[in-house]
Design an enzyme around this catalytic site. Structure first.
Site, short mmCIF file in Angstrom:
data_model
loop_
_atom_site.label_atom_id
_atom_site.label_comp_id
_atom_site.label_asym_id
_atom_site.label_seq_id
_atom_site.Cartn_x
_atom_site.Cartn_y
_atom_site.Cartn_z
N GLU A 1 10.52 1.19 9.97
CA GLU A 1 11.70 2.24 9.77
C GLU A 1 11.02 3.70 9.88
O GLU A 1 10.15 3.96 8.88
CB GLU A 1 12.34 1.83 8.50
CG GLU A 1 13.58 2.49 8.28
CD GLU A 1 13.62 3.95 7.32
OE1 GLU A 1 13.63 4.84 8.29
OE2 GLU A 1 13.03 3.80 6.30
N LYS B 1 0.97 -1.27 -0.08
CA LYS B 1 -0.02 0.04 -0.03
C LYS B 1 0.88 0.98 -0.18
O LYS B 1 1.51 1.75 0.86
CB LYS B 1 -0.84 0.12 1.24
CG LYS B 1 -2.02 1.27 1.41
CD LYS B 1 -2.91 1.13 2.50
CE LYS B 1 -2.02 1.87 3.31
NZ LYS B 1 -1.81 3.43 3.24
N GLU C 1 11.72 16.68 14.20
CA GLU C 1 12.27 16.31 12.85
C GLU C 1 11.44 17.25 11.96
O GLU C 1 10.27 17.28 11.96
CB GLU C 1 11.82 15.00 12.54
CG GLU C 1 12.22 14.40 11.12
CD GLU C 1 11.91 13.09 10.82
OE1 GLU C 1 12.61 12.59 10.09
OE2 GLU C 1 10.94 12.63 11.29
N CYS D 1 14.40 10.46 5.67
CA CYS D 1 14.49 10.05 7.11
C CYS D 1 15.95 10.29 7.85
O CYS D 1 16.05 10.59 9.10
CB CYS D 1 13.92 8.93 7.58
SG CYS D 1 14.64 7.19 6.49
#
Length: 467
Positions: A241, A168, A371, A275
């Site tokens: 992750e 997905k 972040e 990331c």
């Protein structure tokens, strides 16, 4: 307009619904794609469950060969895939071409991996072997920053290990995944690879489905925690992750100009939407002003624009929701620090932010602690190595980090004390399919890439024979 389809049970099919996909460089729809219903999600899982036993019985070498076939198909369609990536994700075309090439390379490396039985005893008393058995049906859920590469990070090891997968993609970047599905339809047996789309509504349905054995997810920490919680009742295997707030520690003995170029490139790749990108740079006081000036000059010189325009170096933020989040970080930067380059959204169609350098900030501020996932880099001054190690490690994240110094031994010793899954010396973002990738703390669970990542898609079984 291209007629995109879902891939379910070896067939390319329409969705029960449709959805528009926005080009982030224009803010306008550039494609309409099928959107799967819960009914179609169930059909995909059923197809995967039905096909998986025969696939698990397929010789390992034959499964490896299918990954090579997929790599060949991606190479043959590289031009089209790269343009689709830029249109749906926003990154400059050169970066999209790089993503396609990396995807091909990762698949070719996966095709060289093996998980042979490990014999731990073979004598007159007993024969004991450790085997790796496939899990069954895997669900792969991926983020919008690298739609093709991360899709194949899931598909490659999942099917090589003998599983079937339902993939997905993110709702804002489904096009490349659907194009990938059309390639997979002609390569894999029906039901081994299934690709469906949603509007962020099918995740819980997939992760709680009783026929799903494992979830592989790449995306935000918040979503990863929800996936872990929803999978708990079924004790499903998970690989997560997740986000990062990667520190770069820059010591006083570096070549300031060359180091600034490297850090800038690793902070602003894909408009900072990586990331593992540099998210906060700790710079020694002796070179702090010089490093600030160099990075500000690089930011001011960078060309921001539509990724399909040849001169573009930095594209747009991928979607409207993230665009608004990044503007919130700009507000925090103006309130808490000194913006020395950029600092504004660009007044034009699409989701563009000026590459931004912020100085005179420190830990405890939003711009440093959280972040950004956008084109903003805060620079934090330090003068004590022990203190900066403690500050780098105080984060809730632990995905990546780097240490920069002319003294490689000194830098490596510092790197070994950073609580992150991967720490680089005089480089950043140096990843590869042969290098395990894992995260500390809120940056994830499990391992991706290399033999360790492949093993995550299997169940260990011990065969113990008495003699």
């Amino acid at each position: 307009m291209v007629d995109y389809k879902l891939l379910i049970g070896g067939e390319l099919v329409d969705g029960d619904l449709d959805m528009d996909v926005v080009n982030p460089a224009t803010g306008q729809c550039f494609a309409t794609v099928p959107r799967a219903s819960a009914r179609q999600a169930d059909l995909a899982i059923t197809a995967a469950k039905t096909a998986q036993p025969d696939w698990a019985a397929t010789p390992f070498a034959a499964r490896q060969a299918k990954l090579v076939d997929l790599a060949d198909a991606i190479a043959a369609n590289a031009h089209e895939l790269a343009r689709l990536l830029t249109q749906e994700q926003g990154k400059p075309l050169a970066e999209s071409q790089g993503e396609v090439a990396w995807t091909e390379g990762f698949l070719r490396h996966y095709a060289t991996l093996e998980l042979p039985d490990r014999i731990i005893q073979d004598d007159a008393a007993a024969y004991i072997a450790v085997r790796h058995k496939p899990l069954g049906v895997v669900v792969g859920i991926i983020a919008w920053n690298f739609p093709l590469l991360v899709a194949c990070w899931k598909i490659g090891p999942a099917v090589l290990a003998g599983n079937a997968i339902v993939l997905k993609p993110a709702p804002t970047t489904p096009v490349t995944a659907l194009a990938l599905g059309a390639l997979c339809r002609d390569i894999f047996p029906a039901g081994i690879v299934n690709i469906i789309t949603d509007a962020n509504d099918l995740g819980p349905h997939l992760t709680t489905h009783p026929d799903v054995a494992k979830i592989g997810f790449t995306g935000s920490t918040a979503t990863g925690k929800r996936i872990a919680a929803s999978s708990a009742d079924g004790l499903k295997r998970v690989t997560l992750e997740l986000g990062g707030n990667d520190p770069a520690i820059v010591l006083e003995d570096v070549d300031v100009r060359e180091t600034a170029k490297a850090i800038f490139g690793n902070a602003f790749l894909n408009c900072g939407q990586v990331c593992l990108a540099v998210k906060r740079a700790y710079v020694h006081a002796d070179i702090y002003d010089a490093m600030c000036a160099e990075l500000a000059a690089l930011a001011e010189a960078a060309i921001v624009g539509d990724g399909l325009e040849q001169e573009t170096q930095i594209g747009p933020i991928q979607n409207a929701m993230q665009f608004d989040k990044v503007k919130g970080f700009l507000d925090a930067a103006r309130a808490d620090g000194t913006i020395i380059a950029g600092g504004q959204a660009i007044e034009r169609a699409g989701y563009f932010i000026q590459p931004t350098i912020v100085r005179d900030v420190t830990d405890g501020m939003m711009i440093v602690d959280e972040e950004q996932f956008g084109p903003i880099l805060p620079l934090i001054k330090f003068d004590d190595v022990e203190d900066v190690i403690a500050r780098a490690n105080a984060s809730d994240y632990g995905l990546g980090g780097s240490v920069w110094s002319a003294d490689v031994g000194r830098a490596a010793a510092i790197a070994a004390r950073i609580d992150s899954g991967q720490v680089w010396v005089n480089q950043h973002l140096a990843i590869g399919p042969h290098i395990p990738m894992a995260g500390f703390k809120n940056s994830g669970l499990g391992v991706e890439q290399a033999e360790e990542g492949l093993a995550e898609y299997t169940q260990i079984q011990v065969i113990n024979v008495k003699r």
